[in-house]
Design a protein around this motif. Sequence first.
Motif, PDB file in Angstrom:
ATOM      1  N   VAL A  45      54.253   8.955   4.839  1.00  0.00           N
ATOM      2  CA  VAL A  45      55.664   8.742   5.158  1.00  0.00           C
ATOM      3  C   VAL A  45      56.123   9.558   6.379  1.00  0.00           C
ATOM      4  N   PRO A  46      55.993  10.889   6.365  1.00  0.00           N
ATOM      5  CA  PRO A  46      56.491  11.628   7.540  1.00  0.00           C
ATOM      6  C   PRO A  46      55.711  11.247   8.797  1.00  0.00           C
ATOM      7  N   GLY A  47      56.408  10.899   9.808  1.00  0.00           N
ATOM      8  CA  GLY A  47      55.743  10.513  11.046  1.00  0.00           C
ATOM      9  C   GLY A  47      55.036   9.181  10.948  1.00  0.00           C
ATOM     10  N   ASN A  48      55.522   8.312  10.052  1.00  0.00           N
ATOM     11  CA  ASN A  48      54.807   7.032   9.921  1.00  0.00           C
ATOM     12  C   ASN A  48      55.107   6.135  11.128  1.00  0.00           C
ATOM     13  N   VAL A 311      62.682  14.065   5.850  1.00  0.00           N
ATOM     14  CA  VAL A 311      61.231  14.177   6.086  1.00  0.00           C
ATOM     15  C   VAL A 311      60.707  13.005   6.921  1.00  0.00           C
ATOM     16  N   GLY A 312      61.421  11.897   6.858  1.00  0.00           N
ATOM     17  CA  GLY A 312      60.978  10.747   7.657  1.00  0.00           C
ATOM     18  C   GLY A 312      61.806  10.585   8.911  1.00  0.00           C
ATOM     19  N   GLY A 313      62.402  11.651   9.378  1.00  0.00           N
ATOM     20  CA  GLY A 313      63.126  11.584  10.645  1.00  0.00           C
ATOM     21  C   GLY A 313      64.522  12.179  10.558  1.00  0.00           C
ATOM     22  N   LEU A 314      64.905  12.856  11.628  1.00  0.00           N
ATOM     23  CA  LEU A 314      66.228  13.496  11.674  1.00  0.00           C
ATOM     24  C   LEU A 314      67.162  12.651  12.533  1.00  0.00           C
ATOM     25  N   TYR A 315      67.481  11.497  12.001  1.00  0.00           N
ATOM     26  CA  TYR A 315      68.339  10.568  12.752  1.00  0.00           C
ATOM     27  C   TYR A 315      69.739  11.135  12.940  1.00  0.00           C
ATOM     28  N   CYS A 337      60.146  15.260  12.745  1.00  0.00           N
ATOM     29  CA  CYS A 337      60.391  15.174  11.295  1.00  0.00           C
ATOM     30  C   CYS A 337      60.648  16.568  10.711  1.00  0.00           C
ATOM     31  N   TYR A 338      61.375  16.593   9.632  1.00  0.00           N
ATOM     32  CA  TYR A 338      61.890  17.866   9.110  1.00  0.00           C
ATOM     33  C   TYR A 338      60.803  18.920   8.877  1.00  0.00           C
TER      34      TYR A 338
END
Lengths: 434, 387
Positions: A45-48, A311-315, A337-338
């Motif tokens: 998931v993170p950075g997918n 974790v999947g992005g700091l939008y 990512c976080y």
Amino acid sequence: MSQKPPAADVVKEPSMLKQKEMIEANYERLSGAKAQGRKVASTFVPGNLNELIMCFDLANNLPEINAIQNGMRKKSGMLIMEAEKRGHSEDVCTYVKADLGMMAKGNLGPNGKPLPEPDVLLLSYTGCFTFMKWFELVREQYKCETLMLHVPYEGEGHATKSMRDYVVKQLKEVVIPGLEKVSGVKFDIDRLRQYLRESAKAEDDFVWVLESAKRRPSPIDAYFGGVYYIGPIFTAFRGTPDATEYYRLLRQEIAARIAQGQGPITPEGDFGQEKYRLVVEGPPNWTSFRDFWKMFHDEGAVVVASTYTKVGGLYDLGFRHDPDHPLESLADYCLGCYTNRNLPSRIDLIEKYVRDYEADGLLINSIKSCNSFSAGQLLVLREIERRTGKPAAFIETDLVDPRYFSAANVKNRLESYLQMIEQKRRGASPRAAA
Amino acid sequence: MSDTAAIVAQCEAMFEDLSFTGVRAWKAAVPGRKVVGFMPFYVPRELIHAAGALPFGILGGGDQLEVIHGDAYYQSYICRIPRSTIELAVTGKLDMVDAMLFPSICDVIRNLSGMWKIMFPKVKARYLDVPQNFRADIGGTFYRGELGELRAMLAELTGKPATDDDLRASIRAYNANRRLVREVYAFRAAEPWKAPSSEVYLVMRAGMVLPVETHSKLLADYLAAAKASDRPKRDNSRIIVSGAFCEQPPLNLIKSIELAGCYIVDDDFMLVNRWEQSDVAEQGDPLAALADSYLRDSADTAAKYEPDQARKGRYLVELVKKRGAEGVIFAAPSFCDPALLERPMLQRVLASHDIPYIAFKYAENSGQMQPIREQAGTFADSIKLWS
């Protein structure tokens, strides 16, 4: 303490039904992949790199999501013990063991059908050391192509040009040629741009949803509800019209709740009166997820911001996938990512959340399995208390190992913490109250 | 006292000295000197040396340090080395350290780099990322850039920018040191009764606190003394210890394995001493040489990705053959993600080559050695009886 009576049926809104359909369709796509001649990628998931995976018509399997699904269905405990019987240490990540246990037990997906063997492991090594070992372990069994994308850690609190260049070069020279080889599909950068354009639309609505929690009462729970809200954008749907539609629906529903002055929706129905506003750091426990959530909403405690949903992005810090700079944008996404940010940056972010969302304090759910999150959290707690003057508290559970969820302990800690907040409101020192 | 005993006693005194008197003395000897601490498993010490600073390996507090403050920073399920390292720092035992390097070994040490920035803001703390892509034009380019940034940070720290010539001289000094380290390991494997691991460990550990030139002399002296020594050869089993590359086992654990009837003929304690398997190039661009050595010629360990499934764990099989070992003891610190996640893969590779192994966990402050002795003793006996 007031307790709402348990509802017979979980309340579902259209966006929830939409997401359920999307998830079910993805599992069907996965279980039918081989019959349809479709190749399968497994990734984290993170950075997918969902948009990139879609460029190669690959079905996308996410082992973390499988572990979560098994956790929520109360199956993970047995799978973890199966992995431990096979020599895996009780000390290591339970996502890994739930996954390996699942493989050992027939690899059945949540739809009861076997998940296909992956044709490629896309090892997006972002923010978590364990990912690397996890896919080495999976590769050992499937002997399939494994593409490592090493994403450097933002040790100095920011990404550098050298880091970005390194990630882009790996994308160009390792990941894309590798995916072309496995899939037999030639890479089309315009196709990628189109997916990224779609991603950015959903990201705008997603951020609107997250930031709606700044209102009083908050119309969402940004942790327990938040884990559903991140579902499409963190997994196999980012870049699809389905995801865009999901966030449009979700935004509509939340706008309606705001208009009616309503709080979040919970599995038991409407939230009721908002008494406490919390920021939560760390992933949730999945094996007792509803009980865990109920402890909060029974007390009128709403989570207004959480780090797990980053974790999947700091939008919410402004990142958007950028079709004009597709590979650079993917690199920036992975780097930002976080859990790929250093501890001072994480603390700065939590402090910002406590202030921006007018929270009463910080609650840390420390996860035994996850050193990426957990190592340093006691310092996070101290720093947030020192910087904001707001009380912070600590509970300990695990991701998907039911042996590490003690409902009585968690409830006691939570209730004590909320009492601490009450005392703080009345002017007493949090330490004295603790 | 024999020559080896005198050398080992000197090393043991350094090992037990948690005030790090030698490091302090080195720093005090010349005004302006700087000390750069580093955690396991590897840092390019040449850069520190070339900048005129002392590389100082910090491997936790061992079994003699009572951890009080450090426990307040970590949950019970996190290994001991970060908590004892914080204990050392909070209690002033590392107050001569001017900068700290945290290599990319696991999430705990990674996060400790950020904790250090907050807790000790006067100390320069840097996370050292190492490439997991091993192509020269990708991982090599990235790592050379990282080395360049580290070189700049050290120049700022010491006020002495290291020239390429300085770096090449440092590479030469460390090449000489690594050659001696390899000689000591080879000698121990050949005649382990003359170089017990409890001694070799202390001699290697001394390299964490001594200037490289001093350590090289110590290694040479020990090697000469060990070769000249006359000690009885025992009918021990020859084993390799694997998994102890970060948090170090108590010295008593190493002694217990030996007392149980095992000769340790290789190990992964203090990998930094022999990370590069052969000489780093002493000509040309020194940063490129260090990067190239990392990519092509560095040790295998759990913190490194193995791109080729067919090669996974082969290093251990090859080491068993090279050292004439009869089995492997997996000794990993409790809660050590790299070692414990790696272990089942290595065990399966060993099993496929009919190489016997056992496994246990320890902490740097483990005190009860009887179970270890019994387990290692049974393993040694089983090798002798059935292998």
